[in-house]
Design a protein around this motif. Structure first.
Motif, PDB file in Angstrom:
ATOM      1  N   SER A 281      -5.433   1.791  -0.349  1.00 18.23           N
ATOM      2  CA  SER A 281      -4.822   3.064  -0.744  1.00 18.23           C
ATOM      3  C   SER A 281      -3.586   3.278   0.107  1.00 18.23           C
ATOM      4  O   SER A 281      -3.335   2.538   1.060  1.00 18.23           O
ATOM      5  CB  SER A 281      -5.788   4.236  -0.571  1.00 18.23           C
ATOM      6  N   HIS A 282      -2.818   4.308  -0.226  1.00 21.41           N
ATOM      7  CA  HIS A 282      -1.674   4.644   0.622  1.00 21.41           C
ATOM      8  C   HIS A 282      -2.114   5.510   1.801  1.00 21.41           C
ATOM      9  O   HIS A 282      -1.877   5.169   2.945  1.00 21.41           O
ATOM     10  CB  HIS A 282      -0.599   5.369  -0.180  1.00 21.41           C
TER      11      HIS A 282
ATOM     12  N   THR B 164       0.823  -1.212   0.000  1.00 22.53           N
ATOM     13  CA  THR B 164       0.000   0.000   0.000  1.00 22.53           C
ATOM     14  C   THR B 164       0.859   1.265   0.000  1.00 22.53           C
ATOM     15  O   THR B 164       0.580   2.220   0.698  1.00 22.53           O
ATOM     16  CB  THR B 164      -1.004   0.004   1.171  1.00 22.53           C
TER      17      THR B 164
ATOM     18  N   SER C 178      -5.483   0.852   9.212  1.00 26.29           N
ATOM     19  CA  SER C 178      -4.209   1.504   8.905  1.00 26.29           C
ATOM     20  C   SER C 178      -3.090   0.723   9.585  1.00 26.29           C
ATOM     21  O   SER C 178      -3.201   0.388  10.769  1.00 26.29           O
ATOM     22  CB  SER C 178      -4.204   2.955   9.389  1.00 26.29           C
TER      23      SER C 178
ATOM     24  N   ASN D 262      -4.988   0.768   4.457  1.00 23.83           N
ATOM     25  CA  ASN D 262      -4.032   1.786   4.031  1.00 23.83           C
ATOM     26  C   ASN D 262      -2.807   1.852   4.942  1.00 23.83           C
ATOM     27  O   ASN D 262      -2.633   1.018   5.837  1.00 23.83           O
ATOM     28  CB  ASN D 262      -4.736   3.150   3.932  1.00 23.83           C
TER      29      ASN D 262
END
Length: 560
Positions: free
Chosen positions: A430-431, A179, A477, A459
């Protein structure tokens, strides 16, 4: 009993710049994309190189290898501490979105199983555009462990390969997803090292002079750790060791086994922006990157001002940064120029993934296809399994800045994709996180909430473990693999057969031993040292592991 569904298949700078040629930086990677070397990925199909069908696996009786069993923990006291195997982190059941029912384990069916790698930061530590001199303003801008990033990544890949299945369910892994921030300096050499490590092969983590190191760690400047010098420096004052042969060992060739399961890629700001924050395509920065001058120090007040500009996004196109480099031209040191340090464009990034040399376990392009090149986009969708869709977003800002953004075009594409796959469970990657995406982050959360088939947004970017409920989906995250505690995460999605789904998240460390003898400069020893140095890095954030509910979890949500 857990049930699994079947798995499917001596030159000056201008000469060096000219050497890059009209074909662009990707030529430095030997990119050769043949006809059919990728797919549009807008009509996802089962990856052709995915794992064949396997018998159902029983839930593992032992939690290893994961942080359920052990996690690196400091030993003793003092300013520099060694690491050893500490107590594991138990699994926390979170019922923020749905209640856990007692019979769910007996009725559970596995829908998907994967590993998330994030913020690997494969780094060329001798790169002229690196801003290590931010260290003169405090503790930011440089990490004492950075020279060992390749050894650390290879050890992490070995740990992923050692997983017989998901730690929670025992189900075979469908894929690995990175990611973002796979590289550190938007550097061609770093991209090749990353792709080679992931797909298998020999990596030489060195640029510039092949006969010697030319970075800050033998500069004589006391703000940096000088591992091979008897001279005192700020790090040795904190107990950092002297390690003769360290810099040579860090530059030695490393052979990566490559992942044994298919892997996909997501882009981060450090991947496509020089410095992770400046707009791509600037001629001055390109020339400087491949050139023979490097700035090692900066007055503290100027370093503090540069850090402020980066933090507040005041110089996205890098004009103020270029002025600073010009102003300190006489303060720079001479280094060996190298065209492999040139920045690469987003198109180069896609072409490199499409290069057959880096196909490894597949799929070809690792999510990217010819459509991504033709349409200049770094987002796509892909089929994970029957009834499960993956979506990889591009949250980088092409115009510069390290924070995230999702433009209207991408949001419309995502809305259309979700509408076309209402009957699938969806994992979004996603990043950037929702909190670090000021440009469109709230709109993205709202869009995902309007589509309850989305079960998770996964992410990185923040380098911190944090799990947040968003009404209908979970945001997961994950910490980085450059800063301590250097983690990756497995994700297992199950249907509990009782009107609920479970998302199991389990953190894993690299395969390197928790403890290391300082005389051990083998690849495994360097990977262990990578973790130990990261723990002892001055000024490191001590909250990156997150709370227990952000680590190893079972996340419940309703089966809509």
């Amino acid at each position: 009993m857990t049930r699994t569904r079947p798995h499917r298949p001596g030159t000056d700078r201008r000469t060096l710049l000219a050497a890059l040629g009209a074909t662009g930086v990707a030529a430095g990677l030997g990119t050769a994309v043949g006809a059919g070397g990728g797919t549009a990925n807008d009509s996802p199909a089962v990856p052709p190189q995915a794992r064949p069908a396997r018998a159902a696996a029983a839930a593992p009786s032992a939690p290893a290898p994961s942080t359920l069993a052990t996690a690196a923990a400091p030993q003793g006291t003092g300013t520099y501490r060694r690491l050893a195997a500490g107590a594991g982190w138990g699994r926390v059941v979170r019922e923020d979105l749905a209640a856990a029912r007692r019979t769910r384990a007996e009725r559970r069916t596995v829908l998907a199983s994967c590993v998330q790698l994030t913020d690997l930061h494969v780094v060329d530590v001798q790169h002229p555009l690196r801003s290590e001199y931010l260290r003169f303003a405090g503790t930011k801008g440089w990490r004492p462990q950075e020279a060992l990033s390749v050894a650390g990544v290879v050890s992490l890949i070995e740990q992923v390969n050692a997983l017989d299945g998901g730690p929670a369910t025992g189900a075979p892994l469908d894929f690995v997803m990175t990611t973002g921030d796979n590289t550190d300096n938007n550097c061609t050499a770093e991209l090749e090292w990353f792709l080679t490590a992931m797909s298998g092969g020999r990596v030489i983590p060195d640029t510039g002079d092949p006969a010697g190191y030319e970075g800050v760690q033998d500069s004589g400047l006391p703000v940096y750790w000088h591992p091979e010098s008897g001279r005192r420096d700020a790090h040795k004052d904190l107990g950092f060791p002297r390690l003769d042969g360290y810099l040579e060992a860090a530059r030695r060739p490393v052979r990566s086994p490559g992942l044994t399961v298919p892997w996909y890629g997501t882009v981060g700001n450090h991947d496509v922006l020089p410095g992770g924050c400046y707009a791509n395509g600037d001629d001055f920065l390109t020339e400087f990157a491949v050139g023979d001058r490097k700035l090692f120090s900066l007055p503290p007040d100027e370093a503090a001002e540069l850090h402020r500009r980066i933090r507040e996004g005041l110089d996205p196109d890098g004009e103020l940064f270029k002025d600073l480099l010009r102003a300190h031209a006489r303060d720079m040191r001479t280094v060996t120029p190298d065209p492999r340090r040139a920045p690469y464009t987003p198109a180069d990034y896609v072409r490199a993934h499409l290069d057959p040399r880096f196909t490894g376990p597949g799929p070809a392009g690792h999510g990217y296809g010819e459509a991504n090149l033709a349409e200049d986009r770094l987002y796509y969708s892909f089929r994970i399994a029957d009834g499960v869709l993956g979506v990889s977003l591009d949250t980088t800002r092409r115009g510069g800045h390290y924070t995230g953004a999702v433009g209207r075009t991408q949001l419309r594409w995502l809305e259309r994709t979700l509408r076309e796959h209402r009957d699938d469970r969806v994992l979004v990657f996603s990043h950037h996180t929702s909190r670090t995406t000021p440009g469109g982050g709230a709109e993205l959360v709202a869009l995902l909430r309007r589509n309850p088939q989305v079960v998770a947004w996964i992410n990185g970017h923040s380098h911190r473990n944090e799990i947040t409920p968003h009404g209908t989906f979970w945001e997961v995250s994950t910490a980085s693999h450059v800063d301590f505690p250097q983690l990756a995460r497995t994700i297992e999605l199950t249907d509990n057969g009782d009107g609920t789904l479970s998302l199991f998240t389990t953190l894993i460390e690299s395969a390197a031993p928790h403890g290391v003898e300082h005389g051990d400069l083998s690849r495994s020893g360097l990977a262990s040292l990578y973790r130990e140095l990261a723990f002892n890095a001055p000024g490191r954030r001590t909250t990156l592991a997150g709370e227990p509910g952000d680590r190893n979890t079972e996340l419940l949500l309703p089966r809509t």
